[in-house]
Design a protein around this motif. Sequence first.
Motif, PDB file in Angstrom:
ATOM      1  N   LEU A 103       0.821  -1.209   0.000  1.00 30.85           N
ATOM      2  CA  LEU A 103       0.000   0.000   0.000  1.00 30.85           C
ATOM      3  C   LEU A 103       0.858   1.264   0.000  1.00 30.85           C
ATOM      4  CD1 LEU A 103      -3.068   0.837   0.366  1.00 30.85           C
ATOM      5  CD2 LEU A 103      -2.570   0.916   2.816  1.00 30.85           C
ATOM      6  N   CYS A 104       2.041   1.197   0.618  1.00 33.46           N
ATOM      7  CA  CYS A 104       2.866   2.390   0.818  1.00 33.46           C
ATOM      8  C   CYS A 104       3.482   2.950  -0.457  1.00 33.46           C
ATOM      9  CB  CYS A 104       3.963   2.103   1.843  1.00 33.46           C
ATOM     10  SG  CYS A 104       3.341   2.108   3.537  1.00 33.46           S
ATOM     11  N   VAL A 105       3.355   2.255  -1.582  1.00 32.14           N
ATOM     12  CA  VAL A 105       3.782   2.850  -2.854  1.00 32.14           C
ATOM     13  C   VAL A 105       2.568   3.243  -3.692  1.00 32.14           C
ATOM     14  CG1 VAL A 105       6.028   1.731  -2.930  1.00 32.14           C
ATOM     15  CG2 VAL A 105       4.056   0.570  -3.946  1.00 32.14           C
ATOM     16  N   GLY A 106       1.388   3.228  -3.071  1.00 28.43           N
ATOM     17  CA  GLY A 106       0.178   3.616  -3.780  1.00 28.43           C
ATOM     18  C   GLY A 106      -0.451   2.508  -4.579  1.00 28.43           C
ATOM     19  N   ALA A 107       0.022   1.268  -4.386  1.00 27.34           N
ATOM     20  CA  ALA A 107      -0.530   0.136  -5.131  1.00 27.34           C
ATOM     21  C   ALA A 107      -1.775  -0.413  -4.440  1.00 27.34           C
ATOM     22  CB  ALA A 107       0.514  -0.968  -5.265  1.00 27.34           C
ATOM     23  N   VAL A 108      -2.641  -1.015  -5.235  1.00 26.74           N
ATOM     24  CA  VAL A 108      -3.808  -1.724  -4.705  1.00 26.74           C
ATOM     25  C   VAL A 108      -3.393  -3.161  -4.451  1.00 26.74           C
ATOM     26  CG1 VAL A 108      -6.197  -2.397  -5.090  1.00 26.74           C
ATOM     27  CG2 VAL A 108      -5.321  -0.278  -6.102  1.00 26.74           C
ATOM     28  N   PRO A 109      -3.328  -3.610  -3.185  1.00 22.58           N
ATOM     29  CA  PRO A 109      -2.973  -5.009  -2.933  1.00 22.58           C
ATOM     30  C   PRO A 109      -3.951  -5.950  -3.631  1.00 22.58           C
ATOM     31  CG  PRO A 109      -2.884  -3.731  -0.911  1.00 22.58           C
ATOM     32  CD  PRO A 109      -3.541  -2.856  -1.941  1.00 22.58           C
ATOM     33  N   GLN A 110      -3.416  -6.956  -4.306  1.00 18.93           N
ATOM     34  CA  GLN A 110      -4.248  -7.840  -5.115  1.00 18.93           C
ATOM     35  C   GLN A 110      -4.205  -9.288  -4.667  1.00 18.93           C
ATOM     36  OE1 GLN A 110      -6.321  -6.787  -7.312  1.00 18.93           O
ATOM     37  NE2 GLN A 110      -5.584  -4.851  -8.139  1.00 18.93           N
ATOM     38  N   SER A 111      -3.017  -9.806  -4.415  1.00 16.84           N
ATOM     39  CA  SER A 111      -2.891 -11.235  -4.173  1.00 16.84           C
ATOM     40  C   SER A 111      -1.677 -11.519  -3.307  1.00 16.84           C
ATOM     41  CB  SER A 111      -2.782 -11.977  -5.506  1.00 16.84           C
ATOM     42  OG  SER A 111      -2.990 -13.362  -5.324  1.00 16.84           O
ATOM     43  N   MET A 112      -1.653 -12.725  -2.733  1.00 16.33           N
ATOM     44  CA  MET A 112      -0.611 -13.060  -1.783  1.00 16.33           C
ATOM     45  C   MET A 112      -0.389 -14.569  -1.761  1.00 16.33           C
ATOM     46  SD  MET A 112      -0.584 -12.034   2.255  1.00 16.33           S
ATOM     47  CE  MET A 112       0.157 -13.159   3.434  1.00 16.33           C
ATOM     48  N   VAL A 113       0.837 -14.964  -1.452  1.00 17.65           N
ATOM     49  CA  VAL A 113       1.131 -16.358  -1.122  1.00 17.65           C
ATOM     50  C   VAL A 113       1.734 -16.388   0.277  1.00 17.65           C
ATOM     51  CG1 VAL A 113       1.438 -17.145  -3.495  1.00 17.65           C
ATOM     52  CG2 VAL A 113       3.404 -16.241  -2.249  1.00 17.65           C
ATOM     53  N   ASP A 114       1.554 -17.504   0.983  1.00 20.34           N
ATOM     54  CA  ASP A 114       2.077 -17.618   2.342  1.00 20.34           C
ATOM     55  C   ASP A 114       3.091 -18.749   2.423  1.00 20.34           C
ATOM     56  OD1 ASP A 114       0.722 -20.235   3.391  1.00 20.34           O
ATOM     57  OD2 ASP A 114      -0.923 -19.108   2.494  1.00 20.34           O
ATOM     58  N   TYR A 115       3.915 -18.678   3.461  1.00 23.46           N
ATOM     59  CA  TYR A 115       4.901 -19.722   3.748  1.00 23.46           C
ATOM     60  C   TYR A 115       4.810 -20.050   5.228  1.00 23.46           C
ATOM     61  CZ  TYR A 115       9.424 -21.950   4.632  1.00 23.46           C
ATOM     62  OH  TYR A 115      10.413 -22.829   5.021  1.00 23.46           O
ATOM     63  N   ILE A 116       4.502 -21.301   5.532  1.00 23.41           N
ATOM     64  CA  ILE A 116       4.395 -21.759   6.908  1.00 23.41           C
ATOM     65  C   ILE A 116       5.430 -22.857   7.121  1.00 23.41           C
ATOM     66  CG2 ILE A 116       2.876 -22.641   8.712  1.00 23.41           C
ATOM     67  CD1 ILE A 116       0.482 -21.863   6.945  1.00 23.41           C
ATOM     68  N   ALA A 117       6.394 -22.604   7.990  1.00 26.30           N
ATOM     69  CA  ALA A 117       7.374 -23.615   8.373  1.00 26.30           C
ATOM     70  C   ALA A 117       6.975 -24.149   9.744  1.00 26.30           C
ATOM     71  CB  ALA A 117       8.776 -23.013   8.418  1.00 26.30           C
ATOM     72  N   VAL A 118       6.894 -25.456   9.881  1.00 26.96           N
ATOM     73  CA  VAL A 118       6.427 -26.056  11.128  1.00 26.96           C
ATOM     74  C   VAL A 118       7.429 -27.076  11.653  1.00 26.96           C
ATOM     75  CG1 VAL A 118       3.991 -25.731  10.571  1.00 26.96           C
ATOM     76  CG2 VAL A 118       5.112 -27.871   9.940  1.00 26.96           C
ATOM     77  N   GLU A 119       7.420 -27.202  12.968  1.00 22.73           N
ATOM     78  CA  GLU A 119       8.196 -28.250  13.615  1.00 22.73           C
ATOM     79  C   GLU A 119       7.543 -29.605  13.378  1.00 22.73           C
ATOM     80  OE1 GLU A 119       9.914 -29.233  18.118  1.00 22.73           O
ATOM     81  OE2 GLU A 119       8.662 -27.466  17.747  1.00 22.73           O
ATOM     82  N   LYS A 120       6.227 -29.615  13.429  1.00 19.21           N
ATOM     83  CA  LYS A 120       5.441 -30.833  13.208  1.00 19.21           C
ATOM     84  C   LYS A 120       4.073 -30.418  12.696  1.00 19.21           C
ATOM     85  CE  LYS A 120       3.888 -33.087  16.854  1.00 19.21           C
ATOM     86  NZ  LYS A 120       3.892 -33.942  18.068  1.00 19.21           N
ATOM     87  N   VAL A 121       3.498 -31.194  11.799  1.00 21.42           N
ATOM     88  CA  VAL A 121       2.167 -30.884  11.289  1.00 21.42           C
ATOM     89  C   VAL A 121       1.128 -31.198  12.360  1.00 21.42           C
ATOM     90  CG1 VAL A 121       0.391 -31.514   9.611  1.00 21.42           C
ATOM     91  CG2 VAL A 121       2.761 -31.210   8.867  1.00 21.42           C
TER      92      VAL A 121
END
Length: 378
Positions: A103-121
């Motif tokens: 948002l801080c460059v004036g862009a409209v946020p559109q989409s995202m990917v996440d990364y979850i690292a776990v010790e155990k599922v």
Amino acid sequence: MEKVAVSSDSESGDQLSYRAAGVDTSKQDAALGSLLQRLRGTWSYGTRPQLEFGHFANIVALGPINVAISTDGIGTKALVAQLLDKYDTVGIDCVAVNANDVLCVGAVPQSMVDYIAVEKVIPSVLDDIGKGLAEGARQAKITIVGGEIAQLPEVIRGEGDGIGFDLAGTCIGTLDSDSAITGVKISPGDVIIGLRSTGVHSNGLTLARRVFGATGDRPLRERRRILSQYYDELGSTLGEELLKPTRIYVAEVMSMLSGGINIRGLAHITGDGFLNLPRLQASVGYVIDNLPEPPPIFNLIQREGKLPDVEMYQVFNMGIGLCIIVPEADASAAHEIAGSHGVDAFTIGYVVEDLDRRVEIVQLRLRGWRKKGFQPVL
């Protein structure tokens, strides 16, 4: 002529600071220079970014479309979630820290990917993290189109048997080629509008936990007891307060832009506090002379940790999560739009001529530079 006191970097005695708690931002800055120099060498391989390193997000042109990109994680807020066995809000933080930066460059946020690292599922933990991600996406009006779950039992450790995790994401947004907000149009006389934060957001949690003793040098049961302590001034337990989700500012800022507000700069107030303002591309200074009373959590942290104002204001947001730079004529309308979205807005200061790009907090007699931190003015 005013003098600026130079404070010692020593961590001797009982003085508590972010560095003593294990986070050395000066060492990080030194290491970052070499890393960025290597990464800058990749710019000839593909699409060259439109901004230098250091802004909240960068912009690349993909054909006729400009795309803003940013990546971030929730840091040691993950440890608070583990100690409380409560995981359904940290996903909001993950969306917030990424969408707010785009948002801080004036862009409209559109989409995202996440990364979850776990010790155990642990299916219930992942489901709760997913609840927060979905809620954050709803608030930011973005899609989450994919991600990664990595099982790293030899790398990830948590506050309990098998419950360790880390959560991060990458967000993209779009903007017209002539609508980027980088700060280059900021002029002396412009005003600084601060939008209220919900609390500590996702920065300074290492120091906050150390202040109250909720860190690994105490038994697990004791750390959980500390976070479960109720404080009248907070109206909640300490853990519930620290786990409040980071505010997402997309709706109000988009309303300001579509409403014709001439936004010249946007600064996400995260780690380094108001020293994030000089990340904007303007050779000006920022005078902050009308800060509202910080939320009670910050007074509690400062009192319990006996922390000086210098440390507080260069680690925490102190109640202001986003700063918007606009011409004085637009300030009233910006306040009205923020209020219509249920967000308190304050005119906290103004822009001045200053090639050294200093930030001055008048009420506290502090003056700071981006790479040097705040120092008291004598």
